[in-house]
Design an enzyme around this catalytic site. Structure first.
Site, PDB file in Angstrom:
ATOM      1  CD  GLU A  84      -2.899   1.132   2.362  1.00  0.00           C
ATOM      2  OE1 GLU A  84      -3.264   0.032   2.813  1.00  0.00           O
ATOM      3  OE2 GLU A  84      -3.302   2.226   2.800  1.00  0.00           O
ATOM      4  CE  LYS A 278      -6.250  -1.182   5.527  1.00  0.00           C
ATOM      5  NZ  LYS A 278      -5.295  -0.389   4.745  1.00  0.00           N
ATOM      6  CG  HIS A 391      -3.848   7.793   0.773  1.00  0.00           C
ATOM      7  ND1 HIS A 391      -4.798   6.840   0.975  1.00  0.00           N
ATOM      8  CD2 HIS A 391      -2.986   7.671   1.788  1.00  0.00           C
ATOM      9  CE1 HIS A 391      -4.522   6.184   2.087  1.00  0.00           C
ATOM     10  NE2 HIS A 391      -3.438   6.681   2.594  1.00  0.00           N
TER      11      HIS A 391
END
Ligand code: MEV
Length: 436
Positions: A84, A278, A391
């Site tokens: 990720e 998470k 991101h």
């Protein structure tokens, strides 16, 4: 869709051909792609093939590193295996931020692991208790050949308790067994001991007079370790004066107020808690994987711990006391730095070497820090800029890679998206414009 018997007996090439023929006929390059990921070094490939069954190729994850982690006064680089984008960047940013404010402090609170012999017994529970008290030593004695080496390393069986669960499930009892496994994760050791306890339970019961009279004997259902390890616990913490959290007093106060509210929300709202945790697991799993540990076991145990109060909650907590901001995490982690993949996988060995050949306790500390750092970075972004800014920057790189952008196209895109919002279609539009 095809069916086959004896698949495991086929050679690797035969397996690939069968898969390609029966399931990948729309992908003419399937075999080539599968083989592209084989290692050129046959010995290394064989090693990977043998980690599991029916191997056809390797599935790569990036192995990255986050430097500058000051943990208990010493600097460390943390290896992270994760696909990720932003996770390692966030970890590095949090490391730098906290390095300038005293670094991370850690403490291993306990290292006890757990396993059970689950069994059924329909006789008199007092007879079972008498049997257990008379035979408790025998359980330890019969497992001696299994525990000898572990005892030399300072570990072994800590205790065995008889637990009556028959009020929850008819005739259900257990031997609740605790272990110290030192630097090994200990799954094999624990399961071997438990299976021996199961044998001892059934065989010794045959000689116990009160059972014979009643004609009722305990019967083992299963023997297995528990991945719930609330007594194999580590804590990591960061702290600094509130005033060091912003450019000025008002900024610092605003940031801290929002940060505390964000943690409070994750403590009481399970929808948020799951995402909050998470993010923590982004850091935890990445280090657990890089160091060859069982991330499924860690995931299962950590989430059970997050729900220990009966409601799923945040794994991190925060407080401000006398102007000091304190942010911490407590995690149950059963990890190993010897045995399993740790001595087999060359990259795992290097990851452990980077961490200074840690003991299992040290690895617990590093993993907890990675989780705390990740959570700090995520909540910090969430309550300030929002996470999309960071991101999408990484996402931009992924899209540019996907469309094989050259160096000039990349720098033009990076420049353009400094003032525009990244989206898949916007990147494609820009590339088309540049290319035409
Ligand atoms: C994304 O992988 C993780 C976050 O959603 C975590 C969080 O919301 O705290 C950013």
């Amino acid at each position: 869709m095809a069916k086959i018997s004896g698949f495991s007996k086929l050679t690797k090439n035969e397996k690939i051909s069968w898969i390609a023929e029966n399931y990948l006929s729309d992908h003419p390059q399937a075999i080539e792609i599968i083989k592209q990921y084989w290692n050129a070094d046959d010995k290394l490939q064989k090693l990977h093939d043998e980690f599991t069954e029916n191997t056809i190729s390797n599935y790569y994850l990036p192995l990255g590193v986050a430097p500058n982690f000051k943990i208990d006064g010493k600097f460390h680089v943390i290896p992270m295996a994760i696909e990720e984008s932003s996770v390692i960047a966030a970890a590095s940013k949090a490391a730098k931020f906290w390095e300038e404010r005293g670094g991370f402090k850690t403490e291993v609170l306990s290292t006890t692991k757990v396993g059970h012999v689950h069994f059924s017994f329909s006789g008199n529970s007092q007879h079972l208790e008498d049997f257990f008290q008379n035979n408790k030593n025998k359980f330890f004695q019969d497992a001696k050949s299994l525990t000898k080496n572990m005892e030399k390393r300072g570990g072994g069986i800590l205790d065995i308790e008889l637990v009556d669960k028959s009020k929850s499930l008819e005739n259900y009892y257990q031997l609740h067994c605790t272990f110290e496994t030192k630097d090994a994760m200990g799954a094999n050791f624990i399961n071997s001991c438990l299976e021996q306890f199961g044998k001892t339970l059934e065989s010794e019961a045959q000689n116990f007079e009160k059972f014979k009279v009643d004609g009722k004997f305990p019967e083992v259902i299963m023997c297995i370790l528990s991945n719930y390890v609330p007594e194999c616990l580590v804590r990591a913490e960061v702290s600094c004066p509130v005033t060091q959290l912003g450019d000025n007093e008002a900024d610092s106060k605003k940031f801290v107020d929002k940060f505390i509210q964000a943690i409070e929300i994750a403590k009481l709202e399970p929808y948020r808690a799951v995402t909050h945790n998470k993010g923590i697991m982004n850091g935890v799993d990445a280090v657990v994987l890089a160091t060859g540990n069982d991330f499924r076991a860690v995931e299962a145990g950590v989430h059970a711990y997050a729900a220990r109060s009966g409601q799923y909650r945040s794994l991190t907590d925060v407080k401000v006391e006398n102007g000091e901001f304190k942010f911490w995490i407590e995690l149950p982690l059963a990890l190993g730095t010897i045995g399993g993949l740790t001595s087999l996988h060359p990259l795992v060995k290097l990851s452990l070497a980077m961490l200074g050949k840690p003991s299992a306790k040290d690895l617990m500390r590093f993993v907890a820090v990675a989780g705390l750092a990740q959570n700090f970075a995520a909540v910090n972004s969430l309550v300030t800029t929002g996470i999309q800014k960071g991101h999408m920057k990484m996402h931009l790189m992924n899209i540019l890679n996907q469309f094989e952008a050259n160096a000039d196209e990349r720098s033009e895109a990076v420049e353009y998206f400094k003032t525009h919002t990244v989206s898949h279609s916007e990147v494609i539009n820009l590339l088309e414009k540049i290319r035409s």
